[in-house]
Design an enzyme around this catalytic site. Structure first.
Site, mmCIF file in Angstrom:
data_model
loop_
_atom_site.group_PDB
_atom_site.id
_atom_site.type_symbol
_atom_site.label_atom_id
_atom_site.label_comp_id
_atom_site.label_asym_id
_atom_site.label_seq_id
_atom_site.Cartn_x
_atom_site.Cartn_y
_atom_site.Cartn_z
ATOM 1 N N ILE A 32 1.027 -1.174 0.144
ATOM 2 C CA ILE A 32 0.077 0.075 -0.059
ATOM 3 C C ILE A 32 0.906 1.316 0.016
ATOM 4 O O ILE A 32 0.259 2.279 -0.362
ATOM 5 C CB ILE A 32 -0.953 0.042 1.173
ATOM 6 C CG1 ILE A 32 -2.257 0.805 1.069
ATOM 7 C CG2 ILE A 32 -0.169 0.509 2.309
ATOM 8 C CD1 ILE A 32 -3.205 0.455 2.212
ATOM 9 N N GLY A 94 12.043 -3.067 11.401
ATOM 10 C CA GLY A 94 10.910 -2.359 11.149
ATOM 11 C C GLY A 94 10.028 -3.312 10.757
ATOM 12 O O GLY A 94 8.943 -2.641 10.061
ATOM 13 N N HIS A 101 5.774 -11.704 5.580
ATOM 14 C CA HIS A 101 5.711 -11.364 4.169
ATOM 15 C C HIS A 101 7.158 -11.036 3.584
ATOM 16 O O HIS A 101 8.116 -10.419 4.407
ATOM 17 C CB HIS A 101 4.944 -10.128 4.447
ATOM 18 C CG HIS A 101 5.463 -9.038 5.201
ATOM 19 N ND1 HIS A 101 4.948 -9.159 6.694
ATOM 20 C CD2 HIS A 101 6.085 -7.936 5.251
ATOM 21 C CE1 HIS A 101 5.379 -8.288 7.416
ATOM 22 N NE2 HIS A 101 5.883 -7.398 6.553
ATOM 23 N N LEU A 102 7.240 -11.672 2.519
ATOM 24 C CA LEU A 102 8.275 -11.441 1.615
ATOM 25 C C LEU A 102 8.169 -10.050 0.799
ATOM 26 O O LEU A 102 7.351 -10.023 -0.242
ATOM 27 C CB LEU A 102 8.954 -12.641 0.748
ATOM 28 C CG LEU A 102 10.100 -12.677 0.172
ATOM 29 C CD1 LEU A 102 11.067 -12.656 1.196
ATOM 30 C CD2 LEU A 102 10.189 -14.050 -0.476
HETATM 31 P P1 5GP Z 1 7.004 -4.850 7.464
HETATM 32 O O1 5GP Z 1 7.333 -3.194 8.012
HETATM 33 O O2 5GP Z 1 6.130 -5.357 8.570
HETATM 34 O O3 5GP Z 1 8.208 -5.476 7.060
HETATM 35 O O4 5GP Z 1 5.910 -4.467 6.174
HETATM 36 C C1 5GP Z 1 4.778 -4.267 6.340
HETATM 37 C C2 5GP Z 1 4.473 -3.576 5.027
HETATM 38 O O5 5GP Z 1 2.851 -3.772 4.967
HETATM 39 C C3 5GP Z 1 4.789 -2.313 4.647
HETATM 40 O O6 5GP Z 1 5.482 -2.013 3.444
HETATM 41 C C4 5GP Z 1 3.221 -1.525 4.574
HETATM 42 O O7 5GP Z 1 3.367 -0.555 3.542
HETATM 43 C C5 5GP Z 1 2.479 -2.748 4.034
HETATM 44 N N1 5GP Z 1 1.207 -2.484 4.641
HETATM 45 C C6 5GP Z 1 0.659 -2.323 5.658
HETATM 46 N N2 5GP Z 1 -0.859 -2.181 5.806
HETATM 47 C C7 5GP Z 1 -1.127 -2.711 4.440
HETATM 48 C C8 5GP Z 1 -2.683 -2.761 3.927
HETATM 49 O O8 5GP Z 1 -3.478 -2.631 4.400
HETATM 50 N N3 5GP Z 1 -2.534 -3.077 2.637
HETATM 51 C C9 5GP Z 1 -1.466 -3.372 1.931
HETATM 52 N N4 5GP Z 1 -1.415 -3.761 0.470
HETATM 53 N N5 5GP Z 1 -0.068 -3.354 2.673
HETATM 54 C C10 5GP Z 1 -0.073 -2.858 3.905
#
Ligand code: 5GP
Ligand code: ZN
Length: 115
Positions: A32, A94, A101-102
């Site tokens: 997103i 982060g 998730h990759l």
């Molecule tokens: P992390 O920071 O946990 O490695 O990555 C989480 C990712 O999920 C972030 O890049 C963030 O932009 C994405 N993300 C968070 N909420 C949503 C959502 O509701 N939909 C989508 N498509 N991505 C999301």
């Protein structure tokens, strides 16, 4: 188990996402808040909170996760140029969503060391 997990809700189609791949075990969708021209998230449908919870029973699943990410990189035309696959674990990395998730990032030069 999957009670308040954002990505489980996306898997269950309770929250919309721009899905680019789905099969029995995996889902891939557009991030997103993209950090590169290509920024996809590839996730297992099985809820695994962090890489620390990956067990022997998940070896096949994790292999398929990487294979799917590479296939998506090819499909987006960034395979030869190069791309980055990232999986963050816990706060200092982060990680904000606690369903593994990759990140597939590409379409621009990537820098090293990462920030
Ligand atoms: P992390 O920071 O946990 O490695 O990555 C989480 C990712 O999920 C972030 O890049 C963030 O932009 C994405 N993300 C968070 N909420 C949503 C959502 O509701 N939909 C989508 N498509 N991505 C999301
Ligand atoms: Zn989940």
């Amino acid at each position: 188990m999957t009670h308040d997990c954002l990505f489980c809700k996306i898997i269950q189609k309770k929250i919309p996402a721009r899905i680019v791949h789905e099969d029995d075990d995996l889902l891939a969708f557009e991030d997103i808040n993209p950090q590169a021209p290509v920024h996809l998230l590839v996730i297992p449908k099985k809820h695994i909170a962090t890489t620390l919870e990956i067990g022997p029973e998940d070896h096949g699943l994790i292999g398929r996760l990487f294979e799917a990410a590479s296939a998506l990189a090819r499909a987006r035309g960034i395979a030869e140029r190069g791309f980055r696959l990232v999986m963050n674990t816990n706060p200092e990395s982060g990680q904000t969503v606690y369903h593994i998730h990759l990140h597939l990032l590409g379409g621009r030069p990537m820098h090293w060391p990462p920030g």
